[in-house]
Design a protein around this motif. Structure first.
Motif, PDB file in Angstrom:
ATOM      1  N   GLU A  92       0.709  -1.178   0.116  1.00  0.00           N
ATOM      2  CA  GLU A  92       0.290   0.131  -0.068  1.00  0.00           C
ATOM      3  C   GLU A  92       0.978   1.374   0.078  1.00  0.00           C
ATOM      4  O   GLU A  92       0.366   2.242  -0.503  1.00  0.00           O
ATOM      5  CB  GLU A  92      -0.868   0.023   1.371  1.00  0.00           C
ATOM      6  CG  GLU A  92      -2.181  -1.120   1.152  1.00  0.00           C
ATOM      7  CD  GLU A  92      -3.069  -0.547  -0.095  1.00  0.00           C
ATOM      8  OE1 GLU A  92      -3.206   0.582  -0.196  1.00  0.00           O
ATOM      9  OE2 GLU A  92      -3.375  -1.497  -0.961  1.00  0.00           O
ATOM     10  N   TYR A  93       1.759   1.204   0.744  1.00  0.00           N
ATOM     11  CA  TYR A  93       2.778   2.316   0.760  1.00  0.00           C
ATOM     12  C   TYR A  93       3.255   2.689  -0.927  1.00  0.00           C
ATOM     13  O   TYR A  93       3.274   3.766  -0.918  1.00  0.00           O
ATOM     14  CB  TYR A  93       3.925   2.341   1.764  1.00  0.00           C
ATOM     15  CG  TYR A  93       4.893   3.688   2.008  1.00  0.00           C
ATOM     16  CD1 TYR A  93       4.564   4.264   2.980  1.00  0.00           C
ATOM     17  CD2 TYR A  93       6.166   3.426   1.095  1.00  0.00           C
ATOM     18  CE1 TYR A  93       5.169   5.493   3.115  1.00  0.00           C
ATOM     19  CE2 TYR A  93       6.701   5.023   1.443  1.00  0.00           C
ATOM     20  CZ  TYR A  93       6.292   5.619   2.525  1.00  0.00           C
ATOM     21  OH  TYR A  93       6.959   6.677   2.445  1.00  0.00           O
ATOM     22  N   ILE A  94       3.848   1.708  -1.277  1.00  0.00           N
ATOM     23  CA  ILE A  94       4.445   1.695  -2.583  1.00  0.00           C
ATOM     24  C   ILE A  94       3.477   2.375  -3.715  1.00  0.00           C
ATOM     25  O   ILE A  94       3.573   2.963  -4.688  1.00  0.00           O
ATOM     26  CB  ILE A  94       5.174   0.304  -3.229  1.00  0.00           C
ATOM     27  CG1 ILE A  94       6.307   0.139  -2.289  1.00  0.00           C
ATOM     28  CG2 ILE A  94       5.241   0.397  -4.544  1.00  0.00           C
ATOM     29  CD1 ILE A  94       6.793  -1.301  -2.535  1.00  0.00           C
ATOM     30  N   ALA A  95       1.988   1.805  -3.568  1.00  0.00           N
ATOM     31  CA  ALA A  95       0.856   2.112  -4.380  1.00  0.00           C
ATOM     32  C   ALA A  95       0.702   3.749  -4.225  1.00  0.00           C
ATOM     33  O   ALA A  95      -0.143   4.072  -5.109  1.00  0.00           O
ATOM     34  CB  ALA A  95      -0.241   1.259  -4.089  1.00  0.00           C
ATOM     35  N   GLY A  96       1.112   4.123  -2.975  1.00  0.00           N
ATOM     36  CA  GLY A  96       0.745   5.704  -2.695  1.00  0.00           C
ATOM     37  C   GLY A  96       0.204   6.104  -1.692  1.00  0.00           C
ATOM     38  O   GLY A  96       0.036   7.473  -1.297  1.00  0.00           O
ATOM     39  N   THR A  97      -0.047   5.282  -0.580  1.00  0.00           N
ATOM     40  CA  THR A  97      -0.798   5.450   0.278  1.00  0.00           C
ATOM     41  C   THR A  97       0.239   5.773   1.501  1.00  0.00           C
ATOM     42  O   THR A  97       1.404   5.188   1.830  1.00  0.00           O
ATOM     43  CB  THR A  97      -1.608   4.163   1.246  1.00  0.00           C
ATOM     44  OG1 THR A  97      -2.531   3.957   0.168  1.00  0.00           O
ATOM     45  CG2 THR A  97      -2.233   4.581   2.249  1.00  0.00           C
ATOM     46  N   GLY A  98       0.181   7.056   2.298  1.00  0.00           N
ATOM     47  CA  GLY A  98       1.170   7.555   3.067  1.00  0.00           C
ATOM     48  C   GLY A  98       0.739   6.836   4.557  1.00  0.00           C
ATOM     49  O   GLY A  98      -0.128   6.156   4.874  1.00  0.00           O
ATOM     50  N   ARG A  99       1.593   6.907   5.548  1.00  0.00           N
ATOM     51  CA  ARG A  99       1.566   6.265   7.146  1.00  0.00           C
ATOM     52  C   ARG A  99       0.462   6.751   7.557  1.00  0.00           C
ATOM     53  O   ARG A  99      -0.218   6.116   8.282  1.00  0.00           O
ATOM     54  CB  ARG A  99       2.751   6.683   7.755  1.00  0.00           C
ATOM     55  CG  ARG A  99       4.263   6.261   7.207  1.00  0.00           C
ATOM     56  CD  ARG A  99       5.261   6.381   8.561  1.00  0.00           C
ATOM     57  NE  ARG A  99       5.612   7.582   8.499  1.00  0.00           N
ATOM     58  CZ  ARG A  99       6.669   8.130   8.078  1.00  0.00           C
ATOM     59  NH1 ARG A  99       7.299   7.200   7.180  1.00  0.00           N
ATOM     60  NH2 ARG A  99       6.996   9.208   8.177  1.00  0.00           N
ATOM     61  N   PRO A 100      -0.061   7.916   7.353  1.00  0.00           N
ATOM     62  CA  PRO A 100      -1.469   8.337   8.102  1.00  0.00           C
ATOM     63  C   PRO A 100      -2.650   7.462   7.482  1.00  0.00           C
ATOM     64  O   PRO A 100      -3.480   7.067   8.158  1.00  0.00           O
ATOM     65  CB  PRO A 100      -1.625   9.921   7.703  1.00  0.00           C
ATOM     66  CG  PRO A 100      -0.359  10.452   7.554  1.00  0.00           C
ATOM     67  CD  PRO A 100       0.315   9.347   6.664  1.00  0.00           C
ATOM     68  N   GLY A 101      -2.599   7.254   6.025  1.00  0.00           N
ATOM     69  CA  GLY A 101      -3.577   6.307   5.703  1.00  0.00           C
ATOM     70  C   GLY A 101      -3.684   4.888   6.153  1.00  0.00           C
ATOM     71  O   GLY A 101      -4.554   4.315   6.189  1.00  0.00           O
ATOM     72  N   LEU A 102      -2.324   4.441   5.995  1.00  0.00           N
ATOM     73  CA  LEU A 102      -2.133   3.195   6.502  1.00  0.00           C
ATOM     74  C   LEU A 102      -2.634   2.989   8.091  1.00  0.00           C
ATOM     75  O   LEU A 102      -3.278   2.106   8.408  1.00  0.00           O
ATOM     76  CB  LEU A 102      -0.592   2.731   6.575  1.00  0.00           C
ATOM     77  CG  LEU A 102      -0.135   2.656   5.338  1.00  0.00           C
ATOM     78  CD1 LEU A 102       1.343   2.338   5.195  1.00  0.00           C
ATOM     79  CD2 LEU A 102      -0.801   1.407   4.563  1.00  0.00           C
TER      80      LEU A 102
ATOM     81  N   GLU B 141      -6.734   3.118   8.262  1.00  0.00           N
ATOM     82  CA  GLU B 141      -7.012   1.801   7.873  1.00  0.00           C
ATOM     83  C   GLU B 141      -6.948   0.741   8.763  1.00  0.00           C
ATOM     84  O   GLU B 141      -7.531  -0.057   9.120  1.00  0.00           O
ATOM     85  CB  GLU B 141      -6.303   1.415   6.490  1.00  0.00           C
ATOM     86  CG  GLU B 141      -7.144   0.155   5.663  1.00  0.00           C
ATOM     87  CD  GLU B 141      -8.472   0.358   5.389  1.00  0.00           C
ATOM     88  OE1 GLU B 141      -9.174  -0.777   5.224  1.00  0.00           O
ATOM     89  OE2 GLU B 141      -9.011   1.485   5.291  1.00  0.00           O
ATOM     90  N   LEU B 142      -5.705   0.458   9.495  1.00  0.00           N
ATOM     91  CA  LEU B 142      -5.346  -0.578  10.149  1.00  0.00           C
ATOM     92  C   LEU B 142      -6.223  -0.262  11.606  1.00  0.00           C
ATOM     93  O   LEU B 142      -6.808  -1.252  12.016  1.00  0.00           O
ATOM     94  CB  LEU B 142      -3.848  -0.600  10.762  1.00  0.00           C
ATOM     95  CG  LEU B 142      -2.904  -0.973   9.676  1.00  0.00           C
ATOM     96  CD1 LEU B 142      -1.263  -0.704  10.180  1.00  0.00           C
ATOM     97  CD2 LEU B 142      -3.169  -2.390   9.260  1.00  0.00           C
ATOM     98  N   ASN B 143      -6.393   0.988  11.950  1.00  0.00           N
ATOM     99  CA  ASN B 143      -7.241   0.973  13.209  1.00  0.00           C
ATOM    100  C   ASN B 143      -8.759   0.870  12.974  1.00  0.00           C
ATOM    101  O   ASN B 143      -9.460   0.596  13.704  1.00  0.00           O
ATOM    102  CB  ASN B 143      -6.875   2.418  13.753  1.00  0.00           C
ATOM    103  CG  ASN B 143      -5.297   2.583  14.470  1.00  0.00           C
ATOM    104  OD1 ASN B 143      -4.949   1.437  14.893  1.00  0.00           O
ATOM    105  ND2 ASN B 143      -4.907   3.751  14.542  1.00  0.00           N
ATOM    106  N   ARG B 144      -8.954   1.065  11.548  1.00  0.00           N
ATOM    107  CA  ARG B 144     -10.479   0.894  11.525  1.00  0.00           C
ATOM    108  C   ARG B 144     -10.822  -0.549  11.382  1.00  0.00           C
ATOM    109  O   ARG B 144     -12.044  -1.083  11.616  1.00  0.00           O
ATOM    110  CB  ARG B 144     -10.782   1.508  10.084  1.00  0.00           C
ATOM    111  CG  ARG B 144     -12.145   1.593   9.522  1.00  0.00           C
ATOM    112  CD  ARG B 144     -12.276   1.948   8.083  1.00  0.00           C
ATOM    113  NE  ARG B 144     -11.712   1.193   7.104  1.00  0.00           N
ATOM    114  CZ  ARG B 144     -12.351   0.019   6.473  1.00  0.00           C
ATOM    115  NH1 ARG B 144     -13.639  -0.415   7.078  1.00  0.00           N
ATOM    116  NH2 ARG B 144     -11.780  -0.796   5.837  1.00  0.00           N
TER     117      ARG B 144
END
Length: 572
Positions: A228-238, A241-244
């Motif tokens: 996901e990081y390589i696809a463009g998602t930053g640490r805030p987005g990760l 999503e993990l906490n969700r």
């Protein structure tokens, strides 16, 4: 006579008892850790013998004596002396105050200058004599000496663990189960139960080989994070999503951006051990930036391919210079829309009348001069204009484009084959490293080592030859055609994440230039500068004076083209 009698009948006012702050510190070093309860009981008995009045008990649990900046308790105790709320600080031993020579000396000197005292319940000293002050200095020096010895012991332990292919500090790693040998007390009948959610398990009695094994569920999460990081998602987005999804870290707590960065930057999931090149500035440990990290091969099995981590590292270093809005955009136009009159980036603003958003030149906001008509465009008009441009680009399909796509498919197969072979080659190199460590640890004979090594080298040479042939085919891989990107962007416009949409637009569009119309109440002119047009520029001279500045300038993505600029006062 009466006056003399009255004076004789007066009694002396008793001296008020000294006010005391008891300071406790429990060491982070296990063998030297003394419970806070034992320290407090000793200090209270000492105060009772001295007739002191205890006004506060302050503790720093589990903090190193060298980490002065992290010890909030000792700062509070010194603050009580400074604010005249206490007269004495009572310690259990002098080593509880500090294990750093400078900190120890400064703390004692500061308290004495404020008219206070520091005393020890287990090591009482008469500080009114030169011999007592000398003894206090010797105890402080001995505390620093013990700290230095502990540091050297830990350094030797860390180097030994690295030689075995283990991380220098033994702790659980997300994505793995830490298998730990039973402590020596287990042989004396002490029972050690395995933690429910601690990230580690005790090995059976007799098995002393500490190791890390992949946790299947956490391993999938780690691989997803990298992708996901390589696809463009930053640490805030990760993190969101993990906490969700209620996926917690090794401690069973919600994820933080720092925790995600620690997992991804370490490279542990790629079978590597990281060296952060930490240094000490007096008391504080300072870590080098990610660009200075180095890695070495570990003994554990990797979760992800080394190529995936290398791709992550390249993107991570590239994003370090990218504004956060580009990494986690709130809209797909971030950083693309610019004013053709002054070349400043335009800002997204909510429309004051009605719903929706528009893009406004920042020049008016900077200068605050309302007499200048700002450059402005409605976002829905901007989006439709870009979609029309993408549609025209997507329709430009001919024989050359079809031929390029066929060549691209061939090169894609070659690239996938090369990536697979490269992963196999890295796997063999890792096996050779593990083999060497097993020989050093005397877990196999030299004959077994030589035979296994010869087999691995033969297999490595065979794969290297196949990889060379695949690389030759891969060299013909064409650059992705703009028509393909435009078509895919239009087909998935409504379903693409904002970050991915912004990334694809950035491959096609260098700038969307908005130039104010010379006629009043008329929409602005829009012009797209494509990424492949190196010499493209927008001449705004017909509209100078009508927009957000008194004079315009040519915007261009090429530094060779001349730019006419004006400062805030209007002078060139």
């Amino acid at each position: 006579m009466a006056t003399t009698a009255r004076i004789a009948s007066l009694r002396a006012v008793p001296k008020a008892p000294s006010r005391v702050v008891i300071y406790l510190r429990q060491s982070s070093y296990r063998e030297e850790s003394i419970s806070l309860e034992l320290q407090e009981n000793s200090a209270r008995e000492y105060c009772a013998r001295k007739g002191y009045r205890i006004v506060d008990v302050i503790a720093d649990p589990g903090v190193s004596g060298r980490a002065w900046h992290r010890r909030k308790g000792v700062q509070r105790a010194l603050g009580a002396i400074h604010d005249k709320q206490a007269d004495v600080i009572v310690l259990w031993r002098w080593s509880r105050l500090a294990r750093h020579r400078l900190h120890f000396a400064v703390a004692n000197d500061t308290v004495e200058k404020l008219g206070g005292r520091i005393e020890s319940s287990a090591e009482p000293i008469d500080l009114d004599t030169a011999a007592g002050r000398f003894q206090r200095g010797m105890l402080g020096e001995f505390a620093a000496f013990q700290s230095d010895m502990i540091g050297e012991q830990w350094k030797d332990a860390h180097e030994r663990r690295r030689r075995l292919g283990l991380p220098s500090n033994g702790r659980s790693r997300y994505g793995y189960v830490w298998l730990r040998p039973l402590p020596a007390l287990a042989s004396q009948g002490v029972v050690f139960s395995a933690p429910v959610d601690g990230g580690y398990l005790w090995l059976p009695e007799g098995d002393t080989r500490e190791r890390y094994e992949i946790d299947p569920e956490q391993g999938e999460v780690v691989e997803w994070m990298y992708e996901e990081y390589i696809a463009g998602t930053g640490r805030p987005g990760l993190m969101r999503e993990l906490n969700r999804l209620d996926i917690t870290n090794n401690q069973g707590k919600p994820w933080t951006q720092h925790g995600i960065a620690t997992v991804l930057d370490s490279g542990f999931a790629a079978g590597l051990l990281v060296n952060t090149a930490a240094r000490y500035d007096g008391e504080r440990q300072i870590y080098a930036p990610f660009s200075e990290y180095t890695w070495e091969q570990g003994a554990h099995e990797p979760i992800i391919d080394p190529q995936l981590f290398e791709r992550y590292r390249e993107i991570r270093l590239g994003r370090a210079k990218t504004p956060p809005r580009r990494i986690n955009p709130t809209n797909p136009w971030a950083g693309l829309v610019g004013c053709g009159d002054c070349s400043l980036n335009m800002r997204r603003k909510k429309n004051s009348r009605g719903a929706g958003f528009g893009w406004l030149c920042q020049s008016k906001e900077v200068t605050g001069k309302a007499e200048r008509r700002p450059t402005y465009v409605q976002e829905n008009r901007l989006e439709q204009f870009v979609k029309d441009w993408l549609g025209q680009l997507a329709e430009d399909i001919g024989a050359a484009a079809e031929s390029a796509r066929a060549a691209q498919r061939t090169a894609l197969k070659a690239r996938m084959s090369a990536d697979t072979l490269r992963a196999e080659l890295d796997g063999i190199e890792k096996q050779l490293g593990v083999l060497r460590r097993q020989l050093v640890a005397e877990r196999m004979s030299e004959d077994e080592y030589d035979q296994t090594r010869a087999e691995l080298i033969a297999e490595r040479d065979s794969i290297a030859a196949k990889l060379a042939r695949a690389e030759q085919t891969k060299a013909t891989e064409p650059v992705a055609q703009p028509t393909e990107i435009a078509r895919g962007l239009l087909e998935e416009w409504n379903s693409l994440p904002l970050s991915k949409k912004r990334e694809m637009l950035g491959k096609l569009i260098k700038r969307v230039v908005v130039t104010p119309n010379v006629l009043p109440r008329q929409p602005a002119h829009l012009h797209i500068v494509p990424t492949w047009d190196e010499d493209a520029g927008v001449d705004c001279s017909p509209y100078r004076g009508a927009g957000c500045t008194a004079a315009g300038r040519r915007w261009s993505g090429s530094p060779q083209l001349r730019r006419t600029t004006v400062n805030r006062s209007g002078r060139k």
